[in-house]
Design a protein around this motif. Structure first.
Motif, short mmCIF file in Angstrom:
data_model
loop_
_atom_site.label_atom_id
_atom_site.label_comp_id
_atom_site.label_asym_id
_atom_site.label_seq_id
_atom_site.Cartn_x
_atom_site.Cartn_y
_atom_site.Cartn_z
N TYR A 53 0.86 -1.18 0.00
CA TYR A 53 0.00 0.00 0.00
C TYR A 53 0.90 1.23 0.00
CZ TYR A 53 -3.79 3.18 1.47
OH TYR A 53 -4.71 4.20 1.56
N ALA A 54 1.26 1.69 -1.18
CA ALA A 54 2.10 2.87 -1.33
C ALA A 54 1.21 4.05 -1.73
CB ALA A 54 3.16 2.63 -2.41
N ALA A 82 -0.03 2.52 5.16
CA ALA A 82 0.62 2.84 3.88
C ALA A 82 2.09 3.18 4.06
CB ALA A 82 -0.11 4.01 3.22
N GLN A 83 2.79 3.17 2.94
CA GLN A 83 4.18 3.60 2.91
C GLN A 83 4.37 4.57 1.75
OE1 GLN A 83 6.59 0.11 2.50
NE2 GLN A 83 5.77 -0.46 0.52
N ASP A 87 9.38 3.87 -0.86
CA ASP A 87 9.47 2.57 -0.20
C ASP A 87 8.73 1.51 -1.00
OD1 ASP A 87 11.05 3.56 1.83
OD2 ASP A 87 9.37 3.85 3.22
N GLY A 88 7.66 1.91 -1.67
CA GLY A 88 6.91 0.97 -2.50
C GLY A 88 7.69 0.44 -3.68
N PRO A 109 6.35 -5.99 0.27
CA PRO A 109 6.70 -5.49 1.60
C PRO A 109 6.58 -6.59 2.66
CG PRO A 109 5.20 -3.99 0.51
CD PRO A 109 5.25 -5.24 -0.32
N LYS A 114 3.35 -2.77 3.98
CA LYS A 114 4.50 -1.87 4.08
C LYS A 114 5.63 -2.59 4.78
CE LYS A 114 4.16 1.06 8.12
NZ LYS A 114 3.74 2.35 8.63
#
Length: 141
Positions: A53-54, A82-83, A87-88, A109, A114
């Motif tokens: 979940y970016a 989320a990130q 990071d995604g 992730p 994440k």
């Protein structure tokens, strides 16, 4: 069959159903390609990855269209689940440049949504049967 790929995303279903089905198709296709690579003995790899979940423009356009909703729940998800976009991208970078990645593996992730990238299970829906069906249909497209 509840464990096989569905073509409903091509002709119907809600926005998120189609989105999830298209992601499932990517996973199924990459697994079938990995099987074909193993059978042929080629020295290449088929890998699959996902960002979790970016926070990206996907949420913004969905919100503008009434897709995810607004308010406290959305802010909670963004802060706790989320990130960042950056990071995604880490599972993709690991898939592309990791020295230990192997044909047929999937990366995402650490906790699914994440966290640092790690190898994950592509899931019970990426069956050989689903892969063969998707491959056959893809060849006729």
């Amino acid at each position: 069959n509840s464990t096989s790929f569905s073509w409903n995303f091509l002709s119907g279903g809600g926005r998120w159903e189609r989105y999830h089905q298209s992601k499932l198709a990517n996973s199924v296709f990459s697994q079938e390609l990995a099987r074909k690579i193993r059978e042929s003995g080629l020295d290449v790899k088929s890998l699959c990855c996902h960002p979790g979940y970016a926070i990206t423009a996907l949420q913004e356009t969905s919100n503008a269209d009434g897709g995810l909703g607004h308010g406290i729940f959305e802010r909670f998800l963004e802060r706790n689940v989320a990130q960042t976009q950056e990071d995604g991208t880490m599972p993709l970078l690991l898939s592309m440049a990791g020295t230990d990645v192997k044909n047929g593996e999937m990366y995402g992730p650490e906790n699914g949504m994440k966290g640092p990238p790690k190898r994950c299970n592509p899931g019970r829906l990426t069956t050989v049967e689903a892969g063969k069906m998707l491959w056959e249909v893809s060849e006729t497209a």
